[in-house]
Scaffold this active site. Structure first.
Site, PDB file in Angstrom:
ATOM      1  N   LYS A   1       2.157  -9.317  -1.759  1.00 41.92           N
ATOM      2  CA  LYS A   1       1.462  -9.356  -3.043  1.00 41.92           C
ATOM      3  C   LYS A   1       1.277  -7.948  -3.613  1.00 41.92           C
ATOM      4  O   LYS A   1       1.195  -6.964  -2.882  1.00 41.92           O
ATOM      5  CB  LYS A   1       0.122 -10.086  -2.949  1.00 41.92           C
ATOM      6  CG  LYS A   1      -0.988  -9.350  -2.265  1.00 41.92           C
ATOM      7  CD  LYS A   1      -2.288 -10.167  -2.214  1.00 41.92           C
ATOM      8  CE  LYS A   1      -3.174  -9.909  -3.389  1.00 41.92           C
ATOM      9  NZ  LYS A   1      -3.694  -8.525  -3.479  1.00 41.92           N
TER      10      LYS A   1
ATOM     11  N   HIS B   1      -7.189 -13.611  -6.925  1.00 36.81           N
ATOM     12  CA  HIS B   1      -7.855 -12.443  -6.338  1.00 36.81           C
ATOM     13  C   HIS B   1      -9.224 -12.338  -6.988  1.00 36.81           C
ATOM     14  O   HIS B   1      -9.345 -12.525  -8.196  1.00 36.81           O
ATOM     15  CB  HIS B   1      -7.031 -11.175  -6.579  1.00 36.81           C
ATOM     16  CG  HIS B   1      -7.475 -10.030  -5.725  1.00 36.81           C
ATOM     17  ND1 HIS B   1      -8.684  -9.387  -5.916  1.00 36.81           N
ATOM     18  CD2 HIS B   1      -6.895  -9.425  -4.657  1.00 36.81           C
ATOM     19  CE1 HIS B   1      -8.812  -8.437  -4.999  1.00 36.81           C
ATOM     20  NE2 HIS B   1      -7.751  -8.432  -4.222  1.00 36.81           N
ATOM     21  N   ARG B   2     -10.242 -12.017  -6.211  1.00 39.43           N
ATOM     22  CA  ARG B   2     -11.618 -12.098  -6.744  1.00 39.43           C
ATOM     23  C   ARG B   2     -12.264 -10.724  -6.963  1.00 39.43           C
ATOM     24  O   ARG B   2     -13.490 -10.599  -6.970  1.00 39.43           O
ATOM     25  CB  ARG B   2     -12.472 -12.940  -5.810  1.00 39.43           C
ATOM     26  CG  ARG B   2     -12.513 -12.361  -4.410  1.00 39.43           C
ATOM     27  CD  ARG B   2     -13.412 -13.126  -3.468  1.00 39.43           C
ATOM     28  NE  ARG B   2     -13.498 -12.405  -2.203  1.00 39.43           N
ATOM     29  CZ  ARG B   2     -14.336 -12.724  -1.231  1.00 39.43           C
ATOM     30  NH1 ARG B   2     -15.162 -13.739  -1.370  1.00 39.43           N
ATOM     31  NH2 ARG B   2     -14.369 -12.028  -0.109  1.00 39.43           N
TER      32      ARG B   2
ATOM     33  N   ASP C   1      -1.191  -5.231  -5.380  1.00 40.63           N
ATOM     34  CA  ASP C   1      -2.625  -5.011  -5.217  1.00 40.63           C
ATOM     35  C   ASP C   1      -3.360  -5.327  -6.514  1.00 40.63           C
ATOM     36  O   ASP C   1      -2.735  -5.430  -7.583  1.00 40.63           O
ATOM     37  CB  ASP C   1      -2.923  -3.578  -4.745  1.00 40.63           C
ATOM     38  CG  ASP C   1      -3.958  -3.617  -3.626  1.00 40.63           C
ATOM     39  OD1 ASP C   1      -3.853  -2.820  -2.683  1.00 40.63           O
ATOM     40  OD2 ASP C   1      -4.859  -4.467  -3.698  1.00 40.63           O
ATOM     41  N   GLU C   2      -4.716  -5.450  -6.407  1.00 37.00           N
ATOM     42  CA  GLU C   2      -5.474  -6.005  -7.542  1.00 37.00           C
ATOM     43  C   GLU C   2      -5.438  -5.108  -8.780  1.00 37.00           C
ATOM     44  O   GLU C   2      -5.649  -5.576  -9.891  1.00 37.00           O
ATOM     45  CB  GLU C   2      -6.932  -6.274  -7.151  1.00 37.00           C
ATOM     46  CG  GLU C   2      -7.785  -5.068  -6.898  1.00 37.00           C
ATOM     47  CD  GLU C   2      -7.604  -4.499  -5.512  1.00 37.00           C
ATOM     48  OE1 GLU C   2      -6.840  -5.094  -4.712  1.00 37.00           O
ATOM     49  OE2 GLU C   2      -8.204  -3.463  -5.221  1.00 37.00           O
TER      50      GLU C   2
ATOM     51  N   LYS D   1       0.878  -1.193   0.000  1.00 40.41           N
ATOM     52  CA  LYS D   1       0.000   0.000   0.000  1.00 40.41           C
ATOM     53  C   LYS D   1       0.906   1.232   0.000  1.00 40.41           C
ATOM     54  O   LYS D   1       1.998   1.208   0.569  1.00 40.41           O
ATOM     55  CB  LYS D   1      -0.896  -0.002   1.246  1.00 40.41           C
ATOM     56  CG  LYS D   1      -1.804  -1.216   1.378  1.00 40.41           C
ATOM     57  CD  LYS D   1      -2.978  -1.186   0.413  1.00 40.41           C
ATOM     58  CE  LYS D   1      -3.787  -2.451   0.518  1.00 40.41           C
ATOM     59  NZ  LYS D   1      -4.934  -2.517  -0.367  1.00 40.41           N
TER      60      LYS D   1
ATOM     61  N   LYS E   1     -13.284  -5.568   6.569  1.00 41.55           N
ATOM     62  CA  LYS E   1     -14.054  -4.479   5.941  1.00 41.55           C
ATOM     63  C   LYS E   1     -15.024  -4.949   4.852  1.00 41.55           C
ATOM     64  O   LYS E   1     -15.830  -4.183   4.347  1.00 41.55           O
ATOM     65  CB  LYS E   1     -13.100  -3.450   5.342  1.00 41.55           C
ATOM     66  CG  LYS E   1     -12.385  -3.913   4.070  1.00 41.55           C
ATOM     67  CD  LYS E   1     -11.374  -2.886   3.597  1.00 41.55           C
ATOM     68  CE  LYS E   1     -10.789  -3.262   2.251  1.00 41.55           C
ATOM     69  NZ  LYS E   1      -9.668  -2.393   1.843  1.00 41.55           N
TER      70      LYS E   1
ATOM     71  N   SER F   1      -8.572 -11.611   3.836  1.00 43.19           N
ATOM     72  CA  SER F   1      -7.943 -10.330   3.542  1.00 43.19           C
ATOM     73  C   SER F   1      -9.035  -9.260   3.471  1.00 43.19           C
ATOM     74  O   SER F   1     -10.177  -9.557   3.131  1.00 43.19           O
ATOM     75  CB  SER F   1      -7.242 -10.434   2.182  1.00 43.19           C
ATOM     76  OG  SER F   1      -6.727  -9.203   1.789  1.00 43.19           O
ATOM     77  N   GLY F   2      -8.646  -8.034   3.840  1.00 39.16           N
ATOM     78  CA  GLY F   2      -9.633  -6.942   3.707  1.00 39.16           C
ATOM     79  C   GLY F   2      -9.968  -6.341   5.062  1.00 39.16           C
ATOM     80  O   GLY F   2     -10.812  -6.849   5.785  1.00 39.16           O
ATOM     81  N   GLY F   3      -9.249  -5.290   5.416  1.00 40.39           N
ATOM     82  CA  GLY F   3      -9.557  -4.596   6.677  1.00 40.39           C
ATOM     83  C   GLY F   3      -8.991  -5.299   7.896  1.00 40.39           C
ATOM     84  O   GLY F   3      -9.440  -5.073   9.014  1.00 40.39           O
TER      85      GLY F   3
ATOM     86  N   GLY G   1      -3.107  -5.202   4.558  1.00 44.01           N
ATOM     87  CA  GLY G   1      -2.433  -4.109   3.828  1.00 44.01           C
ATOM     88  C   GLY G   1      -2.312  -2.944   4.796  1.00 44.01           C
ATOM     89  O   GLY G   1      -1.298  -2.741   5.461  1.00 44.01           O
ATOM     90  N   GLY G   2      -3.446  -2.233   4.972  1.00 47.98           N
ATOM     91  CA  GLY G   2      -3.449  -1.104   5.909  1.00 47.98           C
ATOM     92  C   GLY G   2      -3.072  -1.536   7.313  1.00 47.98           C
ATOM     93  O   GLY G   2      -2.421  -0.791   8.057  1.00 47.98           O
TER      94      GLY G   2
ATOM     95  N   HIS H   1      -9.093 -15.756  -2.346  1.00 40.99           N
ATOM     96  CA  HIS H   1      -9.715 -14.871  -1.362  1.00 40.99           C
ATOM     97  C   HIS H   1     -11.135 -15.356  -1.079  1.00 40.99           C
ATOM     98  O   HIS H   1     -11.897 -15.576  -2.032  1.00 40.99           O
ATOM     99  CB  HIS H   1      -9.778 -13.445  -1.901  1.00 40.99           C
ATOM    100  CG  HIS H   1      -8.444 -12.749  -1.932  1.00 40.99           C
ATOM    101  ND1 HIS H   1      -8.230 -11.537  -1.343  1.00 40.99           N
ATOM    102  CD2 HIS H   1      -7.269 -13.102  -2.496  1.00 40.99           C
ATOM    103  CE1 HIS H   1      -6.968 -11.170  -1.520  1.00 40.99           C
ATOM    104  NE2 HIS H   1      -6.366 -12.104  -2.241  1.00 40.99           N
TER     105      HIS H   1
ATOM    106  N   LYS I   1      -2.174   1.241  -2.813  1.00 39.96           N
ATOM    107  CA  LYS I   1      -2.345   0.208  -3.840  1.00 39.96           C
ATOM    108  C   LYS I   1      -1.743   0.636  -5.174  1.00 39.96           C
ATOM    109  O   LYS I   1      -1.301  -0.198  -5.962  1.00 39.96           O
ATOM    110  CB  LYS I   1      -3.786  -0.241  -3.989  1.00 39.96           C
ATOM    111  CG  LYS I   1      -4.874   0.780  -4.068  1.00 39.96           C
ATOM    112  CD  LYS I   1      -6.256   0.123  -4.266  1.00 39.96           C
ATOM    113  CE  LYS I   1      -6.642  -0.816  -3.181  1.00 39.96           C
ATOM    114  NZ  LYS I   1      -7.927  -1.503  -3.393  1.00 39.96           N
TER     115      LYS I   1
HETATM  116  C1  CAP Z   1      -6.983  -5.517   1.221  1.00 33.44           C
HETATM  117  C2  CAP Z   1      -7.082  -5.476  -0.299  1.00 33.44           C
HETATM  118  C3  CAP Z   1      -7.734  -6.686  -0.889  1.00 33.44           C
HETATM  119  C4  CAP Z   1      -9.076  -7.015  -0.330  1.00 33.44           C
HETATM  120  C5  CAP Z   1      -9.915  -7.816  -1.310  1.00 33.44           C
HETATM  121  C6  CAP Z   1      -7.841  -4.247  -0.768  1.00 33.44           C
HETATM  122  O1  CAP Z   1      -6.341  -4.356   1.651  1.00 33.44           O
HETATM  123  O2  CAP Z   1      -5.800  -5.406  -0.859  1.00 33.44           O
HETATM  124  O3  CAP Z   1      -7.835  -6.439  -2.287  1.00 33.44           O
HETATM  125  O4  CAP Z   1      -8.857  -7.820   0.764  1.00 33.44           O
HETATM  126  O5  CAP Z   1     -11.094  -8.213  -0.682  1.00 33.44           O
HETATM  127  O6  CAP Z   1      -7.400  -3.740  -1.814  1.00 33.44           O
HETATM  128  O7  CAP Z   1      -8.820  -3.919  -0.138  1.00 33.44           O
HETATM  129  P1  CAP Z   1      -6.487  -3.954   3.200  1.00 33.44           P
HETATM  130  P2  CAP Z   1     -11.464  -9.778  -0.599  1.00 33.44           P
HETATM  131  O8  CAP Z   1      -5.819  -5.032   4.010  1.00 33.44           O
HETATM  132  O9  CAP Z   1      -5.776  -2.626   3.335  1.00 33.44           O
HETATM  133  O10 CAP Z   1      -7.943  -3.859   3.485  1.00 33.44           O
HETATM  134  O11 CAP Z   1     -10.275 -10.406   0.061  1.00 33.44           O
HETATM  135  O12 CAP Z   1     -12.723  -9.807   0.223  1.00 33.44           O
HETATM  136  O13 CAP Z   1     -11.658 -10.255  -1.992  1.00 33.44           O
HETATM  137 MG    MG Z   2      -6.408  -5.099  -2.834  1.00 33.85          MG
END
Ligand code: CAP
Ligand code: MG
Length: 408
Positions: free
Chosen positions: A175, A265-266, A177-178, A149, A305, A334-336, A358-359, A298, A151
């Protein structure tokens, strides 16, 4: 059987070993039985009116609704309707026209069960959970990862430096980011070469195996050449945005068999998976990803989050590991997330998970390296069954993380 009618026969017992069985949620203003027959017809051999070209033989290929329980229907599809090894064709049948039919107001593909012959027509995961653990030399604890991050926006040297900080802080996997692929500010080849260099440096300093998941998402021939570049530079993983790449592209990548661990990644799945009454369920996405051959996917967190609740994530985890004649794959949470979430994640989902933040790492008050250390300390405490607040008394990075984000 005439036009859309005659595709419902609850007396005909399904053969789960031979045919494909789909489970749908359906809503319609017309009687459910009639709507169900339309769905089975349109997704197999029927259309809206009788056609003179119909042959008697079609009877054997017709789908059959064998169970209707309120808004849940189960449909048996003769395996001969499908081309073995071809996911796009499968979905053009049972996830195609039927979602747009006027009479069918809501439709959700909840689950699919595949007979062995169909499962065996796909490569499936090359590594799976045990294979990934062998590569990373991590016997039984959860794997810990981070997403660089911000991203987007870092240049390739900054990206590699943040990755290095995370690895030496204790993270196993870094990794992309998407939405980071090959932008001017961070070109793919320069990023991968520099970040893998930093990975090998971190491995020497920590005496731990590390992993980097470059995002190869792009037009499929370009994606293949990026995967080859990672392989040629001694990478161990690639990450792909499976929804935006598309099922045919995923099969192309897997079938090339680069010998790299595949991370799915979804991003975008929630467009059609989130509405509980319409679209395609995440368990179906899990099963398709396993068939094609992803090693990690994922699947939500229930505590972070994103929107999925505990029930939904538990089901996703179950389908990553259920016995369907394929290797079990790593559920990725992953995510929050931050270090304070780890005990709850392990309590809910066990140790065979990848936990990514990430954060929750790069936002640590003392920076990335401390954030990574706090994540690892949280895993260590959880594996030793020591409450985080207790462990934090002697582990300052974890203590600072808990002061910032608390314990879930
Ligand atoms: C998480 C993340 C992931 C999400 C995807 C983001 O970052 O890199 O892409 O987890 O969601 O871009 O939000 P944080 P999921 O850790 O900063 O939130 O895993 O539900 O597909
Ligand atoms: Mg991401």
């Amino acid at each position: 059987m005439k036009a859309y009618s005659g595709y419902v026969n609850s007396g005909k017992k399904p053969d789960y070993d031979k045919n494909i069985i789909a489970k749908f949620y359906i809503e319609s203003k017309i009687p459910i039985k009639k709507a169900a027959s339309m769905v089975a017809a349109e997704s197999s051999v029927g259309t809206w009116t009788e056609v003179h070209t119909r042959k008697k033989a079609l009877q054997e290929l017709a789908a059959n609704v064998f169970e209707i329980k309120k808004n849940i229907i189960k449909v048996e599809y003769p395996l001969e309707l499908f081309e073995l090894g071809n996911i796009p064709q499968l979905l053009s049948s049972i996830a195609g026209n039927i979602f747009g039919m006027k009479e069918v107001e809501k439709l959700r593909l909840l689950d699919i069960s595949f007979p062995k012959k169909y499962v065996q027509s796909f490569k499936g995961p090359k590594f799976g959970i045990s294979g990934v653990r062998n590569v990373l030399k991590i016997k039984d604890r959860p794997l810990v990862g981070t997403i660089i991050k911000p991203k987007l926006g870092l240049n390739y040297k900054e990206h590699a430096k943040v990755a290095y900080e995370a690895w030496v802080g204790g993270i196993d996997i870094v990794k992309d980011d998407e939405n980071l692929t090959n932008q001017k500010f961070n070109p793919f080849k320069k990023r991968i070469a520099e970040t893998l260099k930093m990975m090998h440096k971190a491995e020497k300093e920590t005496c731990e195996k590390k992993a980097y998941m470059p995002n190869i998402t792009s037009e499929i021939n370009e994606a293949l050449s990026r995967a080859k570049f990672v392989k040629d530079n001694n990478g161990n993983y690639i990450m792909i945005d499976i929804i935006t790449t598309g099922w045919a592209g995923l099969q192309t990548i897997r079938n090339k068999d680069f010998g790299l661990i595949l991370h799915a990644h979804r991003a975008g799945y929630a467009m059609f998976a989130r509405n509980p009454k319409h679209g395609m369920s995440m368990p179906v996405i899990v099963k398709l990803s396993r068939l094609i051959g992803f090693d990690q996917l994922h699947i939500g967190t229930a505590v972070g989050k994103m929107s999925e609740n505990l029930q939904e994530v538990l089901e996703n985890v179950k389908f990553c590991k259920e016995e369907i004649g394929l290797k079990k794959i790593f559920p990725v949470c992953s995510g929050g997330l931050h270090p304070g979430h780890i005990p709850k994640l392990v309590k809910y989902f066990g140790n065979d998970i990848v936990i990514q933040a990430g954060g929750g790492i790069h936002g640590h008050p003392k920076g990335t390296k401390a954030g990574a250390t706090a994540m690892r300390q949280s895993v260590d405490a959880t594996m030793k069954n020591i409450p985080l607040k207790e462990y934090a008394k002697t582990h300052k990075e974890l203590n600072e993380a808990i002061k910032t984000w608390g314990v879930a």
